[in-house]
Design a protein around this motif. Structure first.
Motif, PDB file in Angstrom:
ATOM      1  N   GLU A 627      18.050  11.632 -32.182  1.00 23.15           N
ATOM      2  CA  GLU A 627      18.576  10.589 -33.078  1.00 23.15           C
ATOM      3  C   GLU A 627      20.101  10.654 -33.042  1.00 23.15           C
ATOM      4  N   LEU A 628      20.745   9.567 -32.601  1.00 22.92           N
ATOM      5  CA  LEU A 628      22.190   9.541 -32.384  1.00 22.92           C
ATOM      6  C   LEU A 628      22.876   8.637 -33.395  1.00 22.92           C
ATOM      7  N   ASP A 629      23.980   9.146 -34.004  1.00 23.49           N
ATOM      8  CA  ASP A 629      24.899   8.312 -34.782  1.00 23.49           C
ATOM      9  C   ASP A 629      26.058   7.995 -33.850  1.00 23.49           C
ATOM     10  N   PRO A 630      26.117   6.793 -33.297  1.00 20.78           N
ATOM     11  CA  PRO A 630      27.117   6.506 -32.275  1.00 20.78           C
ATOM     12  C   PRO A 630      28.549   6.561 -32.774  1.00 20.78           C
ATOM     13  N   ALA A 631      28.731   6.377 -34.066  1.00 20.33           N
ATOM     14  CA  ALA A 631      30.096   6.377 -34.594  1.00 20.33           C
ATOM     15  C   ALA A 631      30.701   7.772 -34.571  1.00 20.33           C
ATOM     16  N   THR A 632      29.879   8.781 -34.815  1.00 18.51           N
ATOM     17  CA  THR A 632      30.396  10.154 -34.912  1.00 18.51           C
ATOM     18  C   THR A 632      30.004  11.031 -33.730  1.00 18.51           C
ATOM     19  N   GLY A 633      28.996  10.610 -32.975  1.00 21.61           N
ATOM     20  CA  GLY A 633      28.481  11.461 -31.912  1.00 21.61           C
ATOM     21  C   GLY A 633      27.541  12.530 -32.429  1.00 21.61           C
ATOM     22  N   HIS A 634      27.146  12.436 -33.706  1.00 26.61           N
ATOM     23  CA  HIS A 634      26.231  13.420 -34.277  1.00 26.61           C
ATOM     24  C   HIS A 634      24.811  13.145 -33.767  1.00 26.61           C
ATOM     25  N   VAL A 635      24.133  14.193 -33.320  1.00 27.51           N
ATOM     26  CA  VAL A 635      22.789  14.073 -32.758  1.00 27.51           C
ATOM     27  C   VAL A 635      21.862  15.049 -33.477  1.00 27.51           C
ATOM     28  N   ARG A 636      20.674  14.560 -33.842  1.00 27.44           N
ATOM     29  CA  ARG A 636      19.629  15.428 -34.405  1.00 27.44           C
ATOM     30  C   ARG A 636      18.391  15.305 -33.501  1.00 27.44           C
ATOM     31  N   VAL A 637      17.947  16.459 -33.001  1.00 28.95           N
ATOM     32  CA  VAL A 637      16.822  16.483 -32.064  1.00 28.95           C
ATOM     33  C   VAL A 637      15.606  17.078 -32.762  1.00 28.95           C
ATOM     34  N   SER A 638      14.487  16.364 -32.689  1.00 33.39           N
ATOM     35  CA  SER A 638      13.227  16.830 -33.272  1.00 33.39           C
ATOM     36  C   SER A 638      12.160  16.829 -32.181  1.00 33.39           C
ATOM     37  N   SER A 639      11.160  17.703 -32.349  1.00 32.86           N
ATOM     38  CA  SER A 639      10.128  17.816 -31.316  1.00 32.86           C
ATOM     39  C   SER A 639       8.778  18.088 -31.936  1.00 32.86           C
ATOM     40  N   ALA A 640       7.766  17.361 -31.452  1.00 27.87           N
ATOM     41  CA  ALA A 640       6.382  17.607 -31.842  1.00 27.87           C
ATOM     42  C   ALA A 640       5.665  18.212 -30.641  1.00 27.87           C
ATOM     43  N   GLY A 641       5.804  19.531 -30.501  1.00 25.57           N
ATOM     44  CA  GLY A 641       5.118  20.240 -29.427  1.00 25.57           C
ATOM     45  C   GLY A 641       5.623  19.939 -28.032  1.00 25.57           C
ATOM     46  N   HIS A 642       6.766  19.272 -27.908  1.00 24.58           N
ATOM     47  CA  HIS A 642       7.264  18.850 -26.598  1.00 24.58           C
ATOM     48  C   HIS A 642       8.234  19.888 -26.030  1.00 24.58           C
ATOM     49  N   LEU A 643       8.486  19.779 -24.724  1.00 21.84           N
ATOM     50  CA  LEU A 643       9.471  20.647 -24.093  1.00 21.84           C
ATOM     51  C   LEU A 643      10.850  20.389 -24.684  1.00 21.84           C
ATOM     52  N   PRO A 644      11.707  21.404 -24.729  1.00 23.17           N
ATOM     53  CA  PRO A 644      13.002  21.246 -25.395  1.00 23.17           C
ATOM     54  C   PRO A 644      13.922  20.282 -24.666  1.00 23.17           C
ATOM     55  N   ALA A 645      14.778  19.605 -25.452  1.00 25.22           N
ATOM     56  CA  ALA A 645      15.820  18.769 -24.859  1.00 25.22           C
ATOM     57  C   ALA A 645      16.883  19.671 -24.243  1.00 25.22           C
ATOM     58  N   LEU A 646      17.664  19.086 -23.323  1.00 25.80           N
ATOM     59  CA  LEU A 646      18.660  19.845 -22.587  1.00 25.80           C
ATOM     60  C   LEU A 646      20.026  19.211 -22.808  1.00 25.80           C
ATOM     61  N   ARG A 647      21.000  20.040 -23.182  1.00 25.78           N
ATOM     62  CA  ARG A 647      22.368  19.552 -23.358  1.00 25.78           C
ATOM     63  C   ARG A 647      23.190  19.954 -22.137  1.00 25.78           C
ATOM     64  N   VAL A 648      23.866  18.971 -21.537  1.00 20.13           N
ATOM     65  CA  VAL A 648      24.734  19.222 -20.386  1.00 20.13           C
ATOM     66  C   VAL A 648      26.153  18.864 -20.802  1.00 20.13           C
ATOM     67  N   ARG A 649      27.019  19.875 -20.837  1.00 26.72           N
ATOM     68  CA  ARG A 649      28.385  19.667 -21.317  1.00 26.72           C
ATOM     69  C   ARG A 649      29.293  19.159 -20.199  1.00 26.72           C
ATOM     70  N   ALA A 650      30.406  18.593 -20.629  1.00 24.31           N
ATOM     71  CA  ALA A 650      31.391  18.088 -19.674  1.00 24.31           C
ATOM     72  C   ALA A 650      32.005  19.204 -18.847  1.00 24.31           C
ATOM     73  N   ASP A 651      31.959  20.450 -19.384  1.00 24.14           N
ATOM     74  CA  ASP A 651      32.563  21.569 -18.648  1.00 24.14           C
ATOM     75  C   ASP A 651      31.629  22.154 -17.593  1.00 24.14           C
ATOM     76  N   GLY A 652      30.444  21.522 -17.380  1.00 23.61           N
ATOM     77  CA  GLY A 652      29.541  21.977 -16.330  1.00 23.61           C
ATOM     78  C   GLY A 652      28.549  23.025 -16.776  1.00 23.61           C
ATOM     79  N   THR A 653      28.423  23.291 -18.069  1.00 27.12           N
ATOM     80  CA  THR A 653      27.411  24.222 -18.567  1.00 27.12           C
ATOM     81  C   THR A 653      26.233  23.434 -19.118  1.00 27.12           C
ATOM     82  N   ALA A 654      25.091  24.090 -19.205  1.00 24.40           N
ATOM     83  CA  ALA A 654      23.882  23.446 -19.714  1.00 24.40           C
ATOM     84  C   ALA A 654      23.073  24.453 -20.510  1.00 24.40           C
TER      85      ALA A 654
END
Length: 745
Positions: A627-654
């Motif tokens: 769930e993204l708030d485009p004005a602030t860039g705030h993100v809330r990730v929820s999962s119902a038994g699913h594989l985890p989301a992946l964050r990939v940063r601009a600095d090349g880390t994940a």
């Protein structure tokens, strides 16, 4: 001399193998002729064989430095041609040292900047030679089969040359030879059908036979005539193209062991490879066929080479036509039954009847293996595929698994021996990138090979250079019982198997494409074709349908809420097919409605979990929502038994966002679903994906997840590149695959 098996290991290790003998640079010639090496525009003699003295009347030392024209006469050298290959012999009559007239057949060829001139005492040519050649040529051309052709060839060459025995000797794939035709004196024991090991004619000798079609040894008990000097410019003279070249002592002993006093051979070359030899033996004493007779024999050998090649190509053409016709019937059946290729290939014996000698087959499509006829067990067939298949290498064929897999380890050798009765011969063709394949099996064919003596019986003798292998002394019929081999696969059969696999892959691909179109249509029912993404963000997504069914259980969605929040979702319903597609649509619609009513994706998942038992009784599903708030860039990730989301940063880390995961849907549970909160910095991306991207048979899920994370870090936060690159690096899977990535720009 003693037998090799009686020698200690250290002695055997120091043996000089036949393959290392300097047969191209022996430093001597056969004494029935003279070799002169000349150089320069005035053809100054640089080297001469010791045999010049008895033939020309001058010693080699007396010839060195003299011009060739002064020795043989200007007329003899005026037309001297200096090509890389030996010219046809021509008659010359020089004045010898004692002022008498000589008569010689002259051959010449060039080696670098040196011209080799060879002289042999001229013998009277049979007056009937031209008519004899025409008769022989007509007989060869009239032969209808290769068997008849080789028999005629042996007869005609013997008639022309007068040898006691003339054989046609054919090489197999391992360079062992078989006498396939023979014409001999009536009192001689027949050699027809006997086999000779590859070691009888080493590789370097076979290579020489390709460049020099005719070899002659008029007297196998000759004393070599050395060259004077033995080297030119510090190097021994290359005699590869010399008709008088002195031959290996091992070969001379080999002939002596067979009782052969004189020999001659002519190469048979087919499609640029040494196919066989015309081998001529004489036992009564030295034998000197005239240059004309030898020329006719070489001409017949070259003619036979062309005719054999034509007959082989004709046979291959007819075989290819038959296989193509049978293969076309199978392909038409596949095209008519695109939904059931496995059943089409296995409902009758058409696949087995495609190739002669096949008694079993195997087909694996989408991981399902079926066997036809007499085959190894399913477990052994699966293991065999694992052993012999390599990505990108195409079809595997073998007529003897126990031979071809001999160095592959004990377990593999045990497998080859275990399946020998039904699968000594194997043709296995992969289908695309996955683990699917077509295979044909040929059973073991027990056969007896009649060797001319024990092929392993070698001796040793002391020489100035050390121990040297000597040829076997016995050529009595020695019978070997050959096991573990099957009928050989012909190139046309391998090519036909590959074409059938390509046709089958095309059928499967078209079926998958049709499935993709249906799946895409179902996706469009509930997914906005071009979701409205807020300015400053980039979205990319990919959906690959299941390889087995038209519609898989994966889905993805992007929902823009009234307050401006954007919810990105990826889900998976267990199973495949139209019923699963219907459940997917219900889940999407329900989750969209709950997102409008609830204040967070986590709350919407809680309500959906409670409804799932009614909405999808007996089914099981997972969902991941960002769930993204485009004005602030705030993100809330929820999962119902699913594989985890992946964050990939601009600095090349994940890194994975894998905390506070709730239970899967369909369990009839009312549970609280936690959230992972993060601030999406400019240049950062979030990736949601289904299990088809990481599930691989034989690999732990945590290992696959770690590999995916590392690959995402390598790619960076570009959404399009992430979707393409992660799918390309993912496993080959029958499951459908979904990837969705969004980035704050």
């Amino acid at each position: 001399m003693s037998m090799l098996n009686d020698q200690p290991d250290a002695a055997v290790a120091d043996v000089i193998p036949c393959e290392d003998e300097p047969i191209r640079i022996p430093g001597s010639v056969q004494p029935h002729g003279v070799l002169l090496a000349v150089r320069g525009h005035d053809l100054t003699i640089q080297a001469a064989s010791a045999s010049a003295a008895p033939h020309l009347g001058w010693t080699p030392e007396e010839l060195l430095g003299r011009r060739l024209g002064d020795v043989l006469g200007a007329a003899a050298v005026g037309d001297l041609r200096c090509s890389d290959e030996a010219t046809d012999p021509r008659r010359i009559e020089p004045t010898l040292a004692d002022s008498t007239a000589g008569a010689f057949d002259l051959l010449s060829h060039r080696v670098g900047d040196v011209t080799i001139v060879e002289l042999e005492a001229a013998l009277p040519a049979p007056g009937e030679a031209p008519s004899r050649m025409r008769t022989s040529l007509r007989a060869l051309q009239a032969a209808g089969t290769i068997e008849t052709l080789t028999a005629v060839l042996a007869t005609e060459v013997r008639r022309v040359t007068g040898f006691d025995r003339v054989m046609v000797y054919r090489f197999d794939a391992d360079w062992n030879g078989e006498v396939v035709a023979e014409d001999a004196r009536a009192d001689l024991d027949p050699f027809l059908g006997l086999h000779y090991p590859a070691s009888d004619i080493p590789a370097q000798a076979r290579a020489l036979y390709m460049s020099q079609w005719m070899r002659s040894i008029p007297d196998a008990r000759y004393t070599p005539s050395p060259l004077v000097p033995p080297v030119l410019d510090g190097q021994p003279l290359d005699l590869s193209g010399s008709a008088l070249r002195s031959v290996s002592p091992v070969h001379l002993q080999y002939l002596d062991n067979m009782g052969v006093r004189a020999s001659m051979s002519v190469s048979i070359v087919v499609n640029g490879q040494l196919w066989g030899l015309i081998a001529c033996h004489h036992y009564a004493g030295p034998h000197f066929p005239s240059a004309t007779a030898r020329g006719v024999a070489e001409f017949l050998g070259r003619t036979a080479s062309v005719l054999v090649q034509g007959k082989l190509e004709e046979a291959r053409h007819l075989e290819t036509l038959a296989i193509t016709a049978a293969s076309a019937q199978i392909t038409r059946a596949l095209a008519a039954q695109t939904r059931q290729p496995l059943e089409t290939l296995t409902h009758d014996d058409a696949m087995l009847e495609l190739f002669g000698g096949v008694t079993g087959g195997a087909v694996r499509i989408h991981g399902e293996l079926r066997l036809l006829g007499a085959t190894p067990t399913m477990a052994d067939v699966t293991e065999l595929y694992r052993v012999v298949s390599e990505p990108g290498l195409g079809p595997f064929s073998s007529s003897s698994l126990v031979r071809d897999l001999a160095g592959a380890g004990d377990d593999v050798i045990a497998l080859a021996k275990r399946i020998t009765p039904t699968a000594s011969g194997v043709l296995l063709v992969p289908l695309g990138r996955g683990e699917d394949f077509l295979a044909w099996f040929r059973p073991e064919v027990l056969r007896e090979v009649h060797w001319a003596g024990d092929p392993e019986a070698k001796g040793l003798e002391e020489t100035d250079a050390g121990l040297r292998l000597t040829p076997r002394a016995s050529f009595s019929d020695w019978v070997e019982r050959v096991r573990g081999t099957a009928q050989a696969w012909q190139p046309a059969e391998v090519a036909a198997g590959q074409r059938l696999a390509q046709d089958l892959a095309g059928v499967i691909s078209r079926r998958a494409a049709e499935g993709s179109r249906i799946a895409a249509a179902l996706q469009r029912i509930v997914l906005t074709e071009h979701p409205q993404i807020p300015a400053g963000y980039t979205l990319a997504s990919r959906y690959l349908p299941s390889g087995r069914d038209y519609v898989g259980g994966d889905w993805y969605d992007v929902t823009v809420l009234e307050d401006g929040r954007v919810v990105f979702m990826v889900g998976d319903v267990a199973g495949h097919g139209m019923s699963v597609a219907a459940i997917t649509a219900q889940l999407r619609h329900a989750l969209r409605a709950l997102l409008v009513r609830e204040d967070s994706a986590a709350a919407a998942l809680r309500q959906l979990g409670a409804l799932s038992a009614t909405l999808m009784p007996g089914e099981f599903a997972t969902v991941s929502a960002a769930e993204l708030d485009p004005a602030t860039g705030h993100v809330r990730v929820s999962s119902a038994g699913h594989l985890p989301a992946l964050r990939v940063r601009a600095d090349g880390t994940a890194a994975y966002l894998d905390r506070d995961q709730g239970p899967a849907l369909g369990l009839g549970m009312t549970a609280e679903y936690g959230e992972v909160a993060l601030e999406l910095e400019p240049g950062d991306a979030v990736v949601l994906f289904s299990d088809g991207l990481v599930e691989e048979r034989g690999t732990a899920i945590m290992d696959s997840l770690a590999q995916l994370c590392a690959r995402a870090a390598e790619i960076g936060p570009d959404p399009e590149a992430l979707c393409e690159g992660l799918i390309a690096a993912g496993p080959v899977t029958p499951d459908d695959v979904t990837v969705l990535a969004f980035r704050r720009d």
